[in-house]
Design a protein around this motif. Structure first.
Motif: not given
Length: 331
Positions: A98-99, A103-104, A113-116, A246-247
Motif C-alpha cells: 500500500s505504501a 508513492g509518498g 491528490e492520491a497516486s493513481p 507521516l504520509t
C-alpha cells in the motif's frame, strides 16, 4: 467459613452422585427430588453444569440442563485461536505494498491528490489479502470462490486503471469512491455464497463489517496518536523528525490495518452467522495494548536512556517540555 466449606463439600458429593447416575434417568430423578427437598437445588444445578462440562454431549445431562434452565455456555471451551504470526505478517506485507502504491502522496480516494496506483489498487489489494486469509482458514473446495473473486477484482482494477487512471474528473472520483465498496461486496459474496441461508449469512457479514470498520478506526487512531506523541516528545528537545514520513506511515497503516482489524474480531473458522459475540471491541482494546506495547517500550527505552540524560535540564527551563513529559507518563 464453615457454611462455605459445607456448601463446597455438598457440591463435590453431588458431582460424584451425578456421575454415578450417568445414564440412569430414574436414579437421577430420585436424586434431584431428594436434593430439592433438602433445599439444595442451587447446588444440584451447579453440579449438573460441571458434569455436563466434563461429559459434553451426554444426552441425559443435556436434557436435565434444558429442564432446569442451566446455562452451560461455552465457558469450558477454548477460545478460538488466531494465527497471529500469519495475520501480522500478511498485514505488514499489505502495508508495504500500500505504501509503495501511494508513492509518498496522500493515501486518500481522491484522484487529484492520491497516486493513481493507490486509489485504483487499494480496495482490491485489501480485499485480496482478506480473501487469502479466509482461504488459508478453509483450505477446501470453497477456496476456488476466493480465487475467482480475486481474479474478478484484478480485472476490475485493471480496467479502471486503463480507462480512468490518468484522469481526475468526476468519473474518476466516483470510481475511487466505489472501488472499496465493490471490493467489500465481492469479499462478502465469496464468503457467504455456498453456505445455507446466504441471506442470513450476508446480514451477519454486514454487521461484522461494521465492527471491523470501528476496530480499524480504533487501531488507526491509536497508531496516529502514538506517532504524534513520538514526534512531539522529540520535537520539544529540538530533534526534528521528517514530517514527510507521516504520509508513508499513513499509507502503510491503511493497507495493514484492515486485515489486522478483521482478524481481531472475526473468527474465520466459522460462518458469519455463527460468530462468537465475545470477540468484540472489548477484546480489541486488549489486543491493541499488546500490539502497541513493544513499540511504546522501544521509544521509551530510547528516550530514557539516551535523550533524557542529554537534555536533563530542559524540563526545568522550558514549560512545554515539562508538559510533554507529563503527557508521556500519563500515556
Amino acid at each position: 467459613m464453615a457454611a462455605n466449606a459445607l456448601e463446597a463439600g455438598d457440591g463435590q458429593s453431588l458431582n460424584d452422585e451425578l456421575a454415578a447416575r450417568q445414564g440412569d434417568p430414574a436414579a437421577l430423578e430420585r436424586l434431584y427430588q431428594r436434593v430439592r427437598a433438602e433445599g439444595n437445588e442451587v447446588l444440584f444445578r451447579e453440579a449438573l453444569r460441571q458434569c455436563l462440562l466434563a461429559h459434553p454431549g451426554d444426552v441425559l445431562y443435556e436434557a436435565w440442563a434444558y429442564r432446569l434452565g442451566v446455562d452451560v455456555g461455552r465457558g469450558g471451551e477454548p477460545r478460538p485461536r488466531r494465527p497471529w504470526p500469519l495475520l501480522i505478517g500478511m498485514s505488514v506485507v499489505l502495508g508495504l505494498v500500500s505504501a509503495l502504491l501511494a508513492g509518498g502522496r496522500p493515501p486518500v480516494p481522491d484522484p487529484g491528490e492520491a497516486s493513481p496506483w493507490f486509489w485504483v489498487g487499494w480496495g482490491p489489494l485489501v480485499a485480496t489479502g482478506l480473501m487469502a486469509y479466509l482461504a488459508w482458514h478453509e483450505r477446501g473446495r470453497r477456496v476456488i470462490r476466493y480465487v475467482l473473486a480475486a481474479g474478478l477484482l484484478g480485472l476490475v482494477a485493471l480496467y479502471t486503471g486503463i480507462t480512468l487512471g490518468d484522469r481526475a474528473d468526476d468519473a474518476a472520483i466516483l470510481a475511487a469512491l466505489h472501488l472499496p465498496f465493490l471490493s467489500w461486496a465481492v469479499v462478502g459474496a465469496a464468503l457467504c455464497l455456498g453456505y445455507p441461508d446466504p441471506a442470513r449469512q450476508a446480514y451477519a457479514y454486514l454487521v461484522k463489517s461494521v465492527e471491523v470498520v470501528l476496530t480499524g478506526g480504533i487501531f488507526f487512531g491509536a497508531g496516529m496518536m502514538f506517532v504524534g506523541l513520538t514526534y512531539g516528545i522529540f520535537a520539544v528537545i529540538g530533534v526534528e523528525l521528517p514530517e514527510e514520513d507521516l504520509t508513508w506511515v499513513a499509507a502503510w497503516a491503511v493497507g495493514a490495518l484492515p486485515l489486522l482489524a478483521a482478524g481481531s474480531v472475526y473468527d474465520a473458522s466459522v460462518p458469519p452467522a455463527e460468530q462468537d459475540a465475545r470477540t468484540g471491541l472489548t477484546r480489541t482494546v486488549r489486543i491493541l495494548a499488546r500490539l502497541l506495547l513493544p513499540l511504546a517500550l522501544g521509544v521509551l527505552i530510547l528516550y530514557v536512556l539516551w535523550f533524557l540524560p542529554v537534555y536533563f535540564r530542559k524540563p526545568f527551563e522550558e514549560r512545554d517540555v515539562l508538559i510533554v513529559y507529563n503527557l508521556t507518563i500519563l500515556a
